[in-house]
Write an enzyme that holds these catalytic residues in place. Structure first.
Site, PDB file in Angstrom:
ATOM      1  NE  ARG A  23      34.252  57.772  55.569  1.00  6.92           N
ATOM      2  CZ  ARG A  23      33.498  56.722  54.935  1.00  6.92           C
ATOM      3  NH1 ARG A  23      33.965  55.565  55.417  1.00  6.92           N
ATOM      4  NH2 ARG A  23      32.564  57.007  54.198  1.00  6.92           N
ATOM      5  CG  HIS A  24      32.580  61.999  58.476  1.00  8.49           C
ATOM      6  ND1 HIS A  24      31.465  61.031  58.329  1.00  8.49           N
ATOM      7  CD2 HIS A  24      32.964  62.172  57.419  1.00  8.49           C
ATOM      8  CE1 HIS A  24      31.325  60.934  57.043  1.00  8.49           C
ATOM      9  NE2 HIS A  24      32.024  61.640  56.347  1.00  8.49           N
ATOM     10  NE  ARG A  73      30.450  63.824  55.075  1.00  5.26           N
ATOM     11  CZ  ARG A  73      30.396  64.608  54.171  1.00  5.26           C
ATOM     12  NH1 ARG A  73      29.190  65.673  54.158  1.00  5.26           N
ATOM     13  NH2 ARG A  73      30.994  64.637  53.001  1.00  5.26           N
ATOM     14  CD  GLU A  97      35.158  62.300  50.672  1.00  5.96           C
ATOM     15  OE1 GLU A  97      36.644  62.450  50.478  1.00  5.96           O
ATOM     16  OE2 GLU A  97      35.127  61.116  51.217  1.00  5.96           O
ATOM     17  CG  HIS A 166      34.922  64.296  54.367  1.00  5.48           C
ATOM     18  ND1 HIS A 166      33.845  64.128  54.997  1.00  5.48           N
ATOM     19  CD2 HIS A 166      35.458  65.429  54.873  1.00  5.48           C
ATOM     20  CE1 HIS A 166      33.573  65.397  55.479  1.00  5.48           C
ATOM     21  NE2 HIS A 166      34.441  66.145  55.311  1.00  5.48           N
TER      22      HIS A 166
END
Length: 230
Positions: A23-24, A73, A97, A166
Site C-alpha cells: 500500500r502507498h 500517492r 483504488e 491501495h
C-alpha cells in the site's frame, strides 16, 4: 553477491516466484479519514518518509519488476522504490483504488451520517457499489488481479514483482489470486496500513499468502491496518 531475501527472512526455494503487494505511503486525506478512491492526492511529508524507509527494506530483495497504480500517492511510493532498487517503474491504472463514487472527498463521519444503510451493508460484507455509483469489490478484484498476474507472468524462476497499490485494491487482488472469497477477505483480513505489504509465493502453480501487514517502521503490537478505503 548475497542471495535475495524474503520479507520474513526465511529461505526461498530457487523456483519460488514472489509477489509483494504494497500500500502507498500516507496522505493528508488518510490522516484525516477522508475517502480518496480515484482522487489524485499526493503523499504527505510523512508519506514521503515512509516510502524512503520501505525502499530501503525492499532493496535487498532485489525486485525484478515494480508496477504501480498511476495515482500520484502510489506512483511516488513506487518511484522511491524504483530509484533505490535501480528498477524501472511501470504504471498500470488497473491497480487504482476502488472508485468510491459519491463518497470521494467525504470524511468517514460524513459517510456514516449520509449513507448509514449502505455503510452498514458494506460493514456486513455485502459487495455493493461504494458511494452509490462507484465500484464493487468484485470489479476491483478482477482488474487488479489481472494487473498482478500480468506482472508475475514475466518473472523468471525465483523472481520478485512489487506492486504498489491501495488499501481496498490490495486486499481484493490478494484474495482473488489465492482463492479467498471477497466477503471472507473483507471481514477476516485486516486492511494494509500505509506502506505496509503482503507477500505471496507461488508453489506448484498456486499462489499462497505467506505474510501480511509488514512495515519498515512497524512497532510491535501496533495496529497497522484498517478497513477503510481512505
Amino acid at each position: 553477491m548475497s542471495a535475495p531475501v524474503s520479507a520474513s527472512g526465511r529461505p526461498l526455494r530457487p523456483a519460488d516466484r514472489r509477489l509483494l503487494v504494497l500500500r502507498h505511503g500516507i496522505t493528508g486525506h488518510n490522516a484525516r479519514g477522508v475517502w480518496q478512491g480515484h482522487l489524485d492526492v499526493p503523499l504527505s511529508a510523512e508519506g514521503v518518509e515512509q516510502a524512503a524507509a520501505v525502499a530501503e527494506v525492499i532493496a535487498p530483495m532485489r525486485p525484478d519488476v515494480v508496477v504501480s497504480s498511476d495515482l500520484a500517492r502510489a506512483a511516488a511510493t513506487a518511484a522511491a522504490i524504483g530509484a533505490r532498487c535501480d528498477c524501472a517503474v511501470r504504471l498500470d491504472p488497473r491497480l487504482r483504488e476502488v472508485h468510491a463514487g459519491q463518497w470521494q472527498g467525504l470524511s468517514a463521519r460524513e459517510v456514516e451520517s449520509q449513507f448509514p444503510r449502505v455503510r452498514a451493508a458494506i460493514a456486513r460484507g455485502e459487495d455493493i457499489r461504494r458511494g452509490g455509483d462507484g465500484e464493487t469489490l468484485t470489479e476491483v478484484a478482477a482488474r487488479a488481479s489481472a494487473a498482478a498476474l500480468a506482472a508475475v507472468d514475466v518473472l523468471p524462476a525465483g523472481g520478485l514483482a512489487v506492486l504498489v497499490t491501495h488499501g481496498v485494491a490490495a486486499r481484493a487482488l490478494v484474495a482473488e489470486i489465492v482463492g479467498i472469497p471477497q466477503r471472507a477477505a473483507w471481514l477476516g483480513l485486516a486492511g494494509l496500513g500505509n506502506c505496509c505489504w503482503g507477500e505471496l509465493r507461488e508453489h506448484d502453480g498456486q499462489w499462497r499468502l505467506f505474510s501480511w501487514n509488514h512495515s519498515a517502521l512497524q512497532v510491535p503490537g501496533a495496529d497497522m491496518g484498517d478497513q477503510s478505503a481512505y
